[in-house]
Motif scaffolding. Structure first.
Motif, PDB file in Angstrom:
ATOM      1  N   GLY A 441     -17.647  -2.117   7.607  1.00  0.00           N
ATOM      2  CA  GLY A 441     -18.072  -0.906   8.264  1.00  0.00           C
ATOM      3  C   GLY A 441     -19.422  -1.059   8.916  1.00  0.00           C
ATOM      4  N   LYS A 442     -20.284  -1.752   8.236  1.00  0.00           N
ATOM      5  CA  LYS A 442     -21.610  -1.981   8.798  1.00  0.00           C
ATOM      6  C   LYS A 442     -21.537  -2.800  10.063  1.00  0.00           C
ATOM      7  N   SER A 443     -20.687  -3.795   9.978  1.00  0.00           N
ATOM      8  CA  SER A 443     -20.542  -4.661  11.153  1.00  0.00           C
ATOM      9  C   SER A 443     -19.967  -3.875  12.315  1.00  0.00           C
ATOM     10  N   SER A 444     -18.935  -3.059  11.987  1.00  0.00           N
ATOM     11  CA  SER A 444     -18.313  -2.303  13.069  1.00  0.00           C
ATOM     12  C   SER A 444     -19.230  -1.201  13.570  1.00  0.00           C
ATOM     13  N   GLY A 445     -20.186  -0.811  12.682  1.00  0.00           N
ATOM     14  CA  GLY A 445     -21.078   0.237  13.099  1.00  0.00           C
ATOM     15  C   GLY A 445     -22.179  -0.231  14.019  1.00  0.00           C
ATOM     16  N   GLY A 446     -22.215  -1.441  14.428  1.00  0.00           N
ATOM     17  CA  GLY A 446     -23.266  -1.883  15.351  1.00  0.00           C
ATOM     18  C   GLY A 446     -23.716  -3.309  15.119  1.00  0.00           C
ATOM     19  N   GLY A 447     -23.048  -4.017  14.161  1.00  0.00           N
ATOM     20  CA  GLY A 447     -23.399  -5.427  13.949  1.00  0.00           C
ATOM     21  C   GLY A 447     -22.972  -6.275  15.118  1.00  0.00           C
ATOM     22  N   ALA A 449     -20.877  -8.913  16.641  1.00  0.00           N
ATOM     23  CA  ALA A 449     -19.585  -9.564  16.366  1.00  0.00           C
ATOM     24  C   ALA A 449     -19.682 -11.081  16.509  1.00  0.00           C
ATOM     25  N   ARG A 450     -20.436 -11.547  17.487  1.00  0.00           N
ATOM     26  CA  ARG A 450     -20.559 -12.999  17.667  1.00  0.00           C
ATOM     27  C   ARG A 450     -21.287 -13.642  16.499  1.00  0.00           C
ATOM     28  N   ARG A 451     -22.307 -12.942  15.983  1.00  0.00           N
ATOM     29  CA  ARG A 451     -23.028 -13.492  14.840  1.00  0.00           C
ATOM     30  C   ARG A 451     -22.124 -13.542  13.607  1.00  0.00           C
ATOM     31  N   ALA A 452     -21.294 -12.507  13.452  1.00  0.00           N
ATOM     32  CA  ALA A 452     -20.352 -12.505  12.327  1.00  0.00           C
ATOM     33  C   ALA A 452     -19.364 -13.666  12.435  1.00  0.00           C
ATOM     34  N   ALA A 453     -18.890 -13.900  13.665  1.00  0.00           N
ATOM     35  CA  ALA A 453     -17.954 -15.012  13.856  1.00  0.00           C
ATOM     36  C   ALA A 453     -18.634 -16.350  13.570  1.00  0.00           C
ATOM     37  N   GLN A 454     -19.898 -16.463  13.995  1.00  0.00           N
ATOM     38  CA  GLN A 454     -20.642 -17.701  13.752  1.00  0.00           C
ATOM     39  C   GLN A 454     -20.848 -17.930  12.261  1.00  0.00           C
ATOM     40  N   LEU A 455     -21.203 -16.838  11.544  1.00  0.00           N
ATOM     41  CA  LEU A 455     -21.373 -16.960  10.102  1.00  0.00           C
ATOM     42  C   LEU A 455     -20.057 -17.347   9.422  1.00  0.00           C
TER      43      LEU A 455
END
Length: 641
Positions: A441-447, A449-455
């Motif tokens: 939810g946090k990610s979808s709330g404004g995180g 997305a590219r950084r999440a994919a990289q992680l």
């Protein structure tokens, strides 16, 4: 872990290449497979009258050109006239010029045996009395830089075939998932490239290798044209055509086949296997049709046996190299499983059985006796090869034990993981799920997305590296890697010994040459007026080789007693269907005078009252028939009267 393994592999490869180089350097430059059994005039003999021709008898048929037989006078000038002729069976002669002066003459020969290997040599005889001579036999055939390049090309061609055929067989029969492993793809393609390059090099080197031995003649188009008309040239061209089909097979194996799912792969595997076996058998036949198997005893049986032998070697040793690459270079997400190793173990076991059966037949065919096994270079190399095979089988047994232990370990880990998954408390799983939802939810709330994919990729890479470290730390897998590497090391040395073995004169031929030489030492000897002639023969059929001895007593004008003895190469009496003798005195246009001796005992014929009408240098022709269709006539001159 891979950074520490790579230097070890590189060091091992350099060591194996060094051992291979020493083995090849210690080999004879071009050991002949056609031995000189006899000559007329003989080595070192002093004749009263100049001969009209020189004849040489070999252990098998040979190929000749205009310069294959040269006769040089004491000043080194050629005195032979015309092209050498095949006068009977394996006997070849060249005419001499008339009016030869007294002195020592040199006979130099350079021919190509029926199994594609060059043979050369020289000897001397004298007319009237020996003299000084400046003539030499010339450079040894197959020596020098061209000879070494040709030997290395043969080794490279064998190695390329083994890696190409064995690597592809490993993928199809043992580890189909390996078709997508880049390291295995590079291995098989490198085998194809090596075999193709080596075949082209052998085709270019062949002309110089069998003639002058000069570097400048490698690109001589006339010599290349002559090579293409020989059996060896045809075999090399056939190999190149088959390599084109092999390229298509490799492209399908690592292209369309790799992209299919498991169900479709099973349907395609059978068709690829059939096509691969046909191409591999054709490539193996290109050796069988031009080398040892194509001549000598039972060529119709020997050539198929040789093909099976080469295919078994490729399946075993080539598959071993592929297994080594899979163990060391397969990516962490596509590790080789123990079932693939077990399947290869079964393939290797079947290959060893085929090697033992075909190798035993080849050893009998090429050696022929226990004395040749221990007393000839070929036999000694064969014993070394047998020892290496036994060592390789022993190490393979160790690898099988490591495979069993690894399989037990993997099975135990799978059971542990299953139990751990079922026993995990629901309370531990729920917070994790909630945490994931919050994070999502946090990610979808404004995180980002590219950084999440990289992680996620980083976590996957770390997890993959951790799994690889754990897998490499397994003592059973480490032990399997070491034993397979030891197998590969012995296999490389075994291949080097095999290459040298194919360039060495077979023990059976050596023994036959020794028997003929010992017989010729007493040939044309005179005792109380008697004349004895020993003449090797080969009718070309099965069991068609031997030596015929003819005694004429008292070897004078008028009536004579004649005895004919026929022996096998090992000296035993040889009963054959028919023996005929004819006497010709060409200088007086007398003859041929036929004589049909009576059969007295096993291998013994005799005739009494044989009339010799005039003294002179008589040509004695003996016709021997060993079967309904196999016969030959051998000749030798004798001074009678």
């Amino acid at each position: 872990m891979s950074q520490t393994i790579t230097p070890r592999v590189r060091t091992l490869v350099l060591l194996l290449l060094a051992v291979t180089g020493m083995l090849l350097a210690g080999a004879a430059p071009a050991s002949a497979h056609a031995a000189l059994l006899g000559s007329d005039p003989q080595q070192g003999v002093v004749v009263d009258k100049a001969p009209t021709e020189v004849s040489l008898t070999f252990s098998e048929k040979v190929a000749m050109n205009n310069d294959s037989m040269r006769v040089l006078d004491p000043q080194g000038k050629r005195v032979d006239a015309g092209k050498p002729d095949n006068i009977s069976g394996t006997t070849y002669s060249v005419q001499l010029r008339s009016g030869l002066r007294d002195g020592t003459y040199t006979v130099a020969y350079q021919v190509v045996s029926a199994d594609s290997h060059p043979v050369g040599g020289a000897y001397t005889f004298s007319i009237g009395a020996p003299s000084k001579t400046v003539a030499t036999g010339g450079q040894a055939v197959g020596s020098g830089p061209v000879g070494w390049l040709y030997g290395f090309g043969r080794y490279a061609s064998y190695a390329g075939f083994i890696v190409l055929a064995g690597g592809a067989a490993f993928v199809l029969a043992c580890w189909q998932r390996g078709s997508g492993v880049r390291a295995l793809q590079r291995l098989v393609v490198s085998g194809w490239v090596t075999l193709t390059a080596a075949t082209l090099a052998l085709l270019l080197l062949r002309g110089s290798y069998t003639t002058s031995g000069k570097i400048g003649d490698i690109f001589d188009l006339d010599l290349l044209g002559q090579v293409l008309q020989t059996k060896t040239g045809a075999a090399l061209v056939s190999r190149l055509l088959l390599l084109a089909a092999a390229a298509l097979f490799v492209a399908v194996l690592f292209g369309a086949y790799d992209k299919r799912d498991d169900e479709e792969k099973r349907d395609l595997t059978f068709g690829l296997a059939i096509g691969g076996v046909v191409v591999a058998a054709g490539l193996a036949s290109s050796w069988a049709m031009a080398e040892h198997a194509s001549t000598g005893l039972q060529p119709g049986i020997a050539m198929p046996v040789d093909v099976i032998h080469l295919l078994a070697v490729a399946a075993w040793l080539g598959g071993l190299v592929a297994l080594l690459v899979a163990l060391f270079r397969a990516p962490a997400d596509t590790p080789i499983d123990t079932s693939a190793v077990r399947r290869f173990s079964r393939v290797a076991f079947g290959s060893v059985l085929a090697l033992v059966a075909t190798g035993a037949y080849q050893a009998w065919r090429q050696v022929g006796s226990w004395s040749a096994l221990t007393g000839t270079r070929y036999g000694q190399l064969l014993l070394v090869k047998i020892g290496l095979v036994v060592l390789l089988v022993g190490i393979a047994g160790i690898s099988r034990r490591w495979t069993g232990r690894l399989a037990e370990t993997v099975a135990a880990k799978d059971v542990t993981k299953t139990k751990a998954g079922t026993e995990q408390p629901a309370k531990q799983r729920e917070p994790a799920a909630a945490g994931k939802g919050a994070a999502g939810g946090k990610s979808s709330g404004g995180g980002d997305a590219r950084r999440a994919a990289q992680l996620a990729r980083q976590r996957a890479a770390v997890d993959t590296a951790r799994q690889k470290r754990l897998r490499d730390a397994d003592p059973n897998r480490f032990g399997l890697r070491r034993s397979v590497m030891a197998e590969a090391a012995v296999a490389v040395v075994l291949l080097a010994v095999t290459t040298v073995l194919t360039q060495t004169e077979p023990g059976r031929t050596v023994e036959e040459a020794k028997a003929a030489t010992s017989s010729s030492d007493s040939s044309s000897s005179t005792s109380a007026g008697a004349v004895t002639l020993d003449m090797p023969f080969d009718t070309g059929g099965q069991d068609g080789k031997g030596v015929v001895r003819l005694d004429i007593d008292p070897a004078r004008v008028g009536g004579n007693e004649m005895h004919v003895y026929v022996q096998r190469p090992n000296g035993r009496a040889f009963d054959i269907p028919e023996v005929k003798v004819a006497f010709t005195l060409a200088t007086k246009n007398i003859g041929p005078l036929p004589v049909s001796p009576d059969h007295i005992a096993t291998g013994h014929w005799a005739a009494s009252g044989v009339q010799i009408p005039m003294a002179g240098d008589w040509k004695v022709a003996v016709t021997v028939r060993t079967s309904d269709i196999d016969q030959t006539t051998v000749t030798k001159n004798a001074q009678i009267g």
